[in-house]
Design an enzyme around this catalytic site. Sequence first.
Site, PDB file in Angstrom:
ATOM      1  N   GLY A  17     -38.033 -19.837  30.153  1.00 26.47           N
ATOM      2  CA  GLY A  17     -37.501 -21.008  29.458  1.00 26.47           C
ATOM      3  C   GLY A  17     -38.548 -22.093  29.272  1.00 26.47           C
ATOM      4  O   GLY A  17     -38.593 -22.740  28.218  1.00 26.47           O
ATOM      5  N   GLN A  46     -39.083 -10.350  33.220  1.00 25.85           N
ATOM      6  CA  GLN A  46     -38.213  -9.768  34.246  1.00 25.85           C
ATOM      7  C   GLN A  46     -37.209  -8.742  33.694  1.00 25.85           C
ATOM      8  O   GLN A  46     -36.889  -7.775  34.400  1.00 25.85           O
ATOM      9  CB  GLN A  46     -37.485 -10.883  34.997  1.00 25.85           C
ATOM     10  CG  GLN A  46     -38.425 -11.841  35.718  1.00 25.85           C
ATOM     11  CD  GLN A  46     -37.715 -13.107  36.222  1.00 25.85           C
ATOM     12  OE1 GLN A  46     -36.590 -13.070  36.698  1.00 25.85           O
ATOM     13  NE2 GLN A  46     -38.386 -14.237  36.094  1.00 25.85           N
ATOM     14  N   CYS A 164     -28.912 -12.230  35.319  1.00 23.33           N
ATOM     15  CA  CYS A 164     -28.548 -10.941  34.730  1.00 23.33           C
ATOM     16  C   CYS A 164     -27.525 -10.194  35.595  1.00 23.33           C
ATOM     17  O   CYS A 164     -27.863  -9.249  36.313  1.00 23.33           O
ATOM     18  CB  CYS A 164     -29.759 -10.058  34.479  1.00 23.33           C
ATOM     19  SG  CYS A 164     -29.294  -8.739  33.334  1.00 23.33           S
ATOM     20  N   LYS A 305     -26.748 -16.228  33.282  1.00 20.46           N
ATOM     21  CA  LYS A 305     -28.146 -16.622  33.455  1.00 20.46           C
ATOM     22  C   LYS A 305     -29.044 -15.455  33.026  1.00 20.46           C
ATOM     23  O   LYS A 305     -29.231 -14.496  33.774  1.00 20.46           O
ATOM     24  CB  LYS A 305     -28.410 -17.012  34.910  1.00 20.46           C
ATOM     25  CG  LYS A 305     -27.694 -18.319  35.297  1.00 20.46           C
ATOM     26  CD  LYS A 305     -28.123 -18.803  36.657  1.00 20.46           C
ATOM     27  CE  LYS A 305     -27.394 -20.054  37.105  1.00 20.46           C
ATOM     28  NZ  LYS A 305     -27.681 -21.272  36.337  1.00 20.46           N
ATOM     29  N   THR A 306     -29.546 -15.532  31.811  1.00 19.08           N
ATOM     30  CA  THR A 306     -30.359 -14.451  31.246  1.00 19.08           C
ATOM     31  C   THR A 306     -31.507 -15.025  30.423  1.00 19.08           C
ATOM     32  O   THR A 306     -31.460 -16.178  29.999  1.00 19.08           O
ATOM     33  CB  THR A 306     -29.512 -13.561  30.300  1.00 19.08           C
ATOM     34  OG1 THR A 306     -28.955 -14.393  29.269  1.00 19.08           O
ATOM     35  CG2 THR A 306     -28.387 -12.845  31.035  1.00 19.08           C
ATOM     36  N   ALA A 307     -32.507 -14.164  30.155  1.00 18.40           N
ATOM     37  CA  ALA A 307     -33.604 -14.569  29.270  1.00 18.40           C
ATOM     38  C   ALA A 307     -33.052 -14.793  27.860  1.00 18.40           C
ATOM     39  O   ALA A 307     -33.543 -15.637  27.108  1.00 18.40           O
ATOM     40  CB  ALA A 307     -34.682 -13.498  29.255  1.00 18.40           C
ATOM     41  N   CYS A 340     -26.530  -9.205  27.962  1.00 19.04           N
ATOM     42  CA  CYS A 340     -26.832  -8.316  29.065  1.00 19.04           C
ATOM     43  C   CYS A 340     -26.788  -6.875  28.546  1.00 19.04           C
ATOM     44  O   CYS A 340     -25.706  -6.324  28.356  1.00 19.04           O
ATOM     45  CB  CYS A 340     -25.761  -8.548  30.141  1.00 19.04           C
ATOM     46  SG  CYS A 340     -26.173  -7.719  31.651  1.00 19.04           S
TER      47      CYS A 340
HETATM   48  P1  FAD Z   1     -38.045 -17.824  35.342  1.00 13.69           P
HETATM   49  O1  FAD Z   1     -38.390 -17.039  34.132  1.00 13.69           O
HETATM   50  O2  FAD Z   1     -37.676 -17.154  36.574  1.00 13.69           O
HETATM   51  O3  FAD Z   1     -39.146 -18.928  35.533  1.00 13.69           O
HETATM   52  C1  FAD Z   1     -39.131 -19.901  36.541  1.00 13.69           C
HETATM   53  C2  FAD Z   1     -40.552 -20.412  36.704  1.00 13.69           C
HETATM   54  O4  FAD Z   1     -40.534 -21.576  37.528  1.00 13.69           O
HETATM   55  C3  FAD Z   1     -41.484 -19.406  37.384  1.00 13.69           C
HETATM   56  O5  FAD Z   1     -42.636 -19.213  36.607  1.00 13.69           O
HETATM   57  C4  FAD Z   1     -41.778 -20.045  38.721  1.00 13.69           C
HETATM   58  O6  FAD Z   1     -43.083 -19.727  39.211  1.00 13.69           O
HETATM   59  C5  FAD Z   1     -41.647 -21.526  38.389  1.00 13.69           C
HETATM   60  N1  FAD Z   1     -41.374 -22.376  39.550  1.00 13.69           N
HETATM   61  C6  FAD Z   1     -40.552 -22.119  40.599  1.00 13.69           C
HETATM   62  N2  FAD Z   1     -40.609 -23.125  41.486  1.00 13.69           N
HETATM   63  C7  FAD Z   1     -41.458 -24.054  40.973  1.00 13.69           C
HETATM   64  C8  FAD Z   1     -41.927 -25.300  41.429  1.00 13.69           C
HETATM   65  N3  FAD Z   1     -41.559 -25.806  42.603  1.00 13.69           N
HETATM   66  N4  FAD Z   1     -42.797 -26.000  40.653  1.00 13.69           N
HETATM   67  C9  FAD Z   1     -43.216 -25.486  39.451  1.00 13.69           C
HETATM   68  N5  FAD Z   1     -42.802 -24.288  38.982  1.00 13.69           N
HETATM   69  C10 FAD Z   1     -41.942 -23.593  39.744  1.00 13.69           C
HETATM   70  N6  FAD Z   1     -32.294 -11.373  31.117  1.00 13.69           N
HETATM   71  C11 FAD Z   1     -31.932 -10.865  29.902  1.00 13.69           C
HETATM   72  O7  FAD Z   1     -31.775 -11.617  28.950  1.00 13.69           O
HETATM   73  N7  FAD Z   1     -31.760  -9.529  29.714  1.00 13.69           N
HETATM   74  C12 FAD Z   1     -31.965  -8.647  30.703  1.00 13.69           C
HETATM   75  O8  FAD Z   1     -31.820  -7.426  30.497  1.00 13.69           O
HETATM   76  C13 FAD Z   1     -32.351  -9.132  31.994  1.00 13.69           C
HETATM   77  N8  FAD Z   1     -32.566  -8.270  33.010  1.00 13.69           N
HETATM   78  C14 FAD Z   1     -33.038  -8.750  34.210  1.00 13.69           C
HETATM   79  C15 FAD Z   1     -33.322  -7.847  35.211  1.00 13.69           C
HETATM   80  C16 FAD Z   1     -33.845  -8.275  36.423  1.00 13.69           C
HETATM   81  C17 FAD Z   1     -34.145  -7.264  37.491  1.00 13.69           C
HETATM   82  C18 FAD Z   1     -34.111  -9.661  36.624  1.00 13.69           C
HETATM   83  C19 FAD Z   1     -34.711 -10.128  37.914  1.00 13.69           C
HETATM   84  C20 FAD Z   1     -33.803 -10.572  35.634  1.00 13.69           C
HETATM   85  C21 FAD Z   1     -33.263 -10.131  34.418  1.00 13.69           C
HETATM   86  N9  FAD Z   1     -32.921 -11.024  33.387  1.00 13.69           N
HETATM   87  C22 FAD Z   1     -32.510 -10.532  32.158  1.00 13.69           C
HETATM   88  C23 FAD Z   1     -32.857 -12.481  33.661  1.00 13.69           C
HETATM   89  C24 FAD Z   1     -34.041 -13.275  33.120  1.00 13.69           C
HETATM   90  O9  FAD Z   1     -35.257 -12.693  33.492  1.00 13.69           O
HETATM   91  C25 FAD Z   1     -33.949 -14.715  33.639  1.00 13.69           C
HETATM   92  O10 FAD Z   1     -32.659 -15.215  33.376  1.00 13.69           O
HETATM   93  C26 FAD Z   1     -34.984 -15.603  32.939  1.00 13.69           C
HETATM   94  O11 FAD Z   1     -36.277 -15.203  33.297  1.00 13.69           O
HETATM   95  C27 FAD Z   1     -34.748 -17.071  33.279  1.00 13.69           C
HETATM   96  O12 FAD Z   1     -35.780 -17.868  32.803  1.00 13.69           O
HETATM   97  P2  FAD Z   1     -36.184 -19.225  33.562  1.00 13.69           P
HETATM   98  O13 FAD Z   1     -37.284 -19.830  32.768  1.00 13.69           O
HETATM   99  O14 FAD Z   1     -34.980 -20.014  33.846  1.00 13.69           O
HETATM  100  O15 FAD Z   1     -36.714 -18.728  34.983  1.00 13.69           O
END
Ligand code: FAD
Length: 410
Positions: A17, A46, A164, A305-307, A340
């Site tokens: 995100g 992920q 996910c 909560k998904t990408a 999903c």
């Molecule tokens: P993330 O991508 O997790 O990014 C969070 C970032 O914040 C990381 O880079 C981390 O290092 C950083 N961070 C953490 N703490 C701090 C801090 N204190 N200071 C600064 N930075 C920090 N989604 C789908 O849409 N389809 C799918 O098929 C799917 N399958 C999945 C399968 C698995 C096994 C997993 C684990 C996830 C899956 N997802 C899927 C979910 C998707 O990957 C997440 O919902 C998505 O990555 C969320 O994005 P985000 O930016 O919120 O978090």
Amino acid sequence: MAQKLVHEVVIVGGGTGGIATAASMLKRRPALDLAIIEPAETHSYQPGWTMVGGGIFDASVTRRPMASVMPRRAHWIRQAAASFQPDENQVTLSDGTTVAYGLLIVASGIRLAWEKIAGLEQTLGSNGVTSNYRYDLAPYTWQLVRNLRSGRAIFSQPPMPIKCAGAPQKAMYLSCDAWRERGVLDAIDVEFRTAGNALFGVKEYVPALEEYVERYGIALKLEQNLVAVDGPGRTATFSTASGEETVDFDLLHVVPPQVAPQFVADSPLANPESGFVDVDKFTLRHVRYPNVFAIGDAGSTPNAKTAAAARKQAPIVAVNALAALDGAAPVANYDGYGSCPLTVERGKIVLAEFGYDGKLLPSFPKWLIDGTRPRKLSWLLKSEVLPWVYWNGMLKGHEWLVKPEIKANA
Ligand code: FAD
């Protein structure tokens, strides 16, 4: 003396995100002074980890250097954020440096709370205990699946929220399909033990999933919560409505409980109940601090909560945040879209796409892809199209199929 930095826009987290929102904002306003606080040296796709655990992707294709996904015009602050002081418009980093902002976007994701299951951390990656929720463990899932010929395989799912919500089942169906292919499925007792009270939260997708549960001979056990693992003894303990139950396993695929990151939950930005960043579910703007937004798993919004959700949210946060910088009201609303893709067998997917209150929000007409049925085209989407769109579209500010609808009066 601690250093002080100042940026017009500060994004905490360079995951899915955070990078997508930065790219969308910089595309609209290239001269924006935007910094991303992110300690990790690598960025992961992920959604690909399910495919790694199923022996379809090599783990290395799901990870790239963080430097390669950082938008060129963004300032990368290579540290972790430690606390928020929103009344002073400031974030404090782990080394004491403060970063002052005009506008803050929290994109720090969800925390995997492995420690909440007793004995788990010591045994993960050995004794048949694995999880696709970690980059380094997903290949171990496939190793275990390839080697198992008989015994009991348990797939666990913790209480919501998790990222996910379909991923625990995806790991199971792909494993079953591999065992079926090798002719050993009949010799393996497969159990799905979920803390939930249904196979999937949106009812339209349940019939297709039930057909696979039946086909693979899976024992479905609802309202079961994994509380302890004894790796060397190969037993797992679940709390159930009728007390604790300890069972033997040969393979245990664990999905960890998930919570708001502690530094978010401890901050004035937190929702008092969930600990996630307390934002309006439509505008993604903080309910108390108008110059703060959240994107992705870090937010308190009740979407899946998904990408895929982050892909839809990023342009909305971008336009609403730019409007806030200009002193204007939010100009676009998020409908709760999340997706999903449930990998029910190698080569077929049930493509769940839905928004707030379980409303189906398919991206394609039903004649092309009926999301409630297993489809080959959906597999092509997950295995080929979406990873490409992720790296080359979403992280670069291309808003294919997710252009925000700007409100008529904005
Ligand atoms: P993330 O991508 O997790 O990014 C969070 C970032 O914040 C990381 O880079 C981390 O290092 C950083 N961070 C953490 N703490 C701090 C801090 N204190 N200071 C600064 N930075 C920090 N989604 C789908 O849409 N389809 C799918 O098929 C799917 N399958 C999945 C399968 C698995 C096994 C997993 C684990 C996830 C899956 N997802 C899927 C979910 C998707 O990957 C997440 O919902 C998505 O990555 C969320 O994005 P985000 O930016 O919120 O978090």
